[in-house]
Motif scaffolding. Sequence first.
Motif, PDB file in Angstrom:
ATOM      1  N   UNK A 142       0.966  -1.212  -0.018  1.00  0.00           N
ATOM      2  CA  UNK A 142       0.182  -0.077   0.147  1.00  0.00           C
ATOM      3  C   UNK A 142       1.056   1.281  -0.044  1.00  0.00           C
ATOM      4  N   UNK A 143       0.463   2.426  -0.364  1.00  0.00           N
ATOM      5  CA  UNK A 143       0.889   3.659  -0.327  1.00  0.00           C
ATOM      6  C   UNK A 143       1.271   3.854   1.199  1.00  0.00           C
ATOM      7  N   UNK A 144       2.313   4.932   1.309  1.00  0.00           N
ATOM      8  CA  UNK A 144       2.566   5.244   2.807  1.00  0.00           C
ATOM      9  C   UNK A 144       1.286   5.622   3.971  1.00  0.00           C
ATOM     10  N   UNK A 145       0.311   6.213   3.164  1.00  0.00           N
ATOM     11  CA  UNK A 145      -0.739   6.828   3.760  1.00  0.00           C
ATOM     12  C   UNK A 145      -1.530   5.621   4.642  1.00  0.00           C
ATOM     13  N   UNK A 173      -5.935 -12.150   0.009  1.00  0.00           N
ATOM     14  CA  UNK A 173      -5.464 -10.723  -0.422  1.00  0.00           C
ATOM     15  C   UNK A 173      -6.437  -9.749   0.254  1.00  0.00           C
ATOM     16  N   UNK A 174      -5.897  -8.649   0.085  1.00  0.00           N
ATOM     17  CA  UNK A 174      -6.389  -7.432   0.731  1.00  0.00           C
ATOM     18  C   UNK A 174      -6.296  -6.419  -0.592  1.00  0.00           C
ATOM     19  N   UNK A 175      -7.278  -5.633  -0.606  1.00  0.00           N
ATOM     20  CA  UNK A 175      -7.548  -4.282  -1.688  1.00  0.00           C
ATOM     21  C   UNK A 175      -8.094  -3.174  -0.816  1.00  0.00           C
ATOM     22  N   UNK A 176      -7.363  -2.000  -0.735  1.00  0.00           N
ATOM     23  CA  UNK A 176      -8.014  -0.819  -0.067  1.00  0.00           C
ATOM     24  C   UNK A 176      -7.979   0.404  -1.193  1.00  0.00           C
ATOM     25  N   UNK A 177      -9.183   1.154  -1.114  1.00  0.00           N
ATOM     26  CA  UNK A 177      -9.521   1.902  -1.993  1.00  0.00           C
ATOM     27  C   UNK A 177      -9.158   3.401  -1.548  1.00  0.00           C
ATOM     28  N   UNK A 178      -8.291   4.068  -2.075  1.00  0.00           N
ATOM     29  CA  UNK A 178      -7.937   5.537  -1.790  1.00  0.00           C
ATOM     30  C   UNK A 178      -8.988   6.475  -1.995  1.00  0.00           C
ATOM     31  N   UNK A 179     -10.006   6.025  -2.881  1.00  0.00           N
ATOM     32  CA  UNK A 179     -11.155   6.751  -3.337  1.00  0.00           C
ATOM     33  C   UNK A 179     -12.011   7.068  -2.284  1.00  0.00           C
ATOM     34  N   UNK A 180     -12.397   6.066  -1.250  1.00  0.00           N
ATOM     35  CA  UNK A 180     -13.329   6.128  -0.474  1.00  0.00           C
ATOM     36  C   UNK A 180     -12.662   6.177   0.951  1.00  0.00           C
ATOM     37  N   UNK A 203       2.089 -17.646   5.801  1.00  0.00           N
ATOM     38  CA  UNK A 203       1.060 -17.256   4.767  1.00  0.00           C
ATOM     39  C   UNK A 203       1.269 -15.781   4.253  1.00  0.00           C
ATOM     40  N   UNK A 204       1.377 -15.572   2.918  1.00  0.00           N
ATOM     41  CA  UNK A 204       1.653 -14.303   2.441  1.00  0.00           C
ATOM     42  C   UNK A 204       0.323 -13.896   1.788  1.00  0.00           C
ATOM     43  N   UNK A 205      -0.122 -12.572   2.665  1.00  0.00           N
ATOM     44  CA  UNK A 205      -1.202 -11.943   2.020  1.00  0.00           C
ATOM     45  C   UNK A 205      -0.951 -10.652   1.625  1.00  0.00           C
ATOM     46  N   UNK A 206      -1.097 -10.621   0.458  1.00  0.00           N
ATOM     47  CA  UNK A 206      -0.778  -9.322  -0.453  1.00  0.00           C
ATOM     48  C   UNK A 206      -2.135  -8.288   0.135  1.00  0.00           C
ATOM     49  N   UNK A 207      -1.331  -7.039   0.424  1.00  0.00           N
ATOM     50  CA  UNK A 207      -2.097  -5.741   0.583  1.00  0.00           C
ATOM     51  C   UNK A 207      -1.464  -4.927  -0.261  1.00  0.00           C
ATOM     52  N   UNK A 208      -2.820  -4.269  -0.938  1.00  0.00           N
ATOM     53  CA  UNK A 208      -2.579  -3.438  -2.082  1.00  0.00           C
ATOM     54  C   UNK A 208      -3.510  -2.210  -2.127  1.00  0.00           C
TER      55      UNK A 208
END
Length: 255
Positions: A125-128, A193-200, A160-165
């Motif tokens: 993820x970004x530093x934020x 895996x986990x996805x996080x949305x900067x938009x919201x 276990x490797x969980x990708x966070x983007x």
Amino acid sequence: MKTRNRTFIAAAIAVLAGTIGIATPAHADETEAFAEVSSVTVNADGTVTKRIFTPAPDVTPTELARMLTESGVPNVVVHTEGDISAQAAACSLGTARTWPTSTTCFWRWAYKGQPRPILHFLDRTSAAWPVGRAATEWNTVSGIDSIRRTPSAGCLSSAHCIDMVSANYGNTGWVGETWVRWNAAETYATSAAIYLNDYHANTETEKWTAACHEMGHALGLDHNTSTGSCMYGKLVAGMSKYPNANDKALLERYY
Ligand SMILES: [Zn+2]
């Protein structure tokens, strides 16, 4: 005449179906706060992938489900707190809930020969996004390790490797998504895996809360009925960015 009657009946059924569709409440109510918006797919090899989506602060679960369906996500359903409670008291502890499958209250991560399972959250993820701080809090659970890893460090084979983007995925209606793949028996997770949305997610608090929430799903928890937990069903003002004691104790029950 018969043909006309059939036509009339077909038209009447269509009108009735339309009326039922319109009658489905699209407004938020208190049960929606605990709702779980998800999509289940049975893969060709028999394994099962479940995607769970966290509504953006200003989006109801019902609205999110519609947006997901329109964007092509298959089999979107909204489970209410009533559905989750019906799973059994064994699936809950106080305000905390496990994330059940169709066969078990709680699916586990394998130990991989370790004293306890190790989850590596590969933080791309970004530093934020305060992924490290969220992981530190989950790592206070003694039965399973939650460790942030940098992309350069990568994941160890014992974990276990969980990708966070994170990215600006646009106006998707969701602030976070976690997917987990289970074995065919739906008793063990094999990947996530986990996805996080900067938009919201505009504030650091929202980002922290969303990161905590999605990591809790990856650990095997469903929604907590208290705003004192980051596992509350959606992001609301004033909710906690930490798991509560029930979330942690529920994980300790299984690990
Ligand atoms: Zn959730």
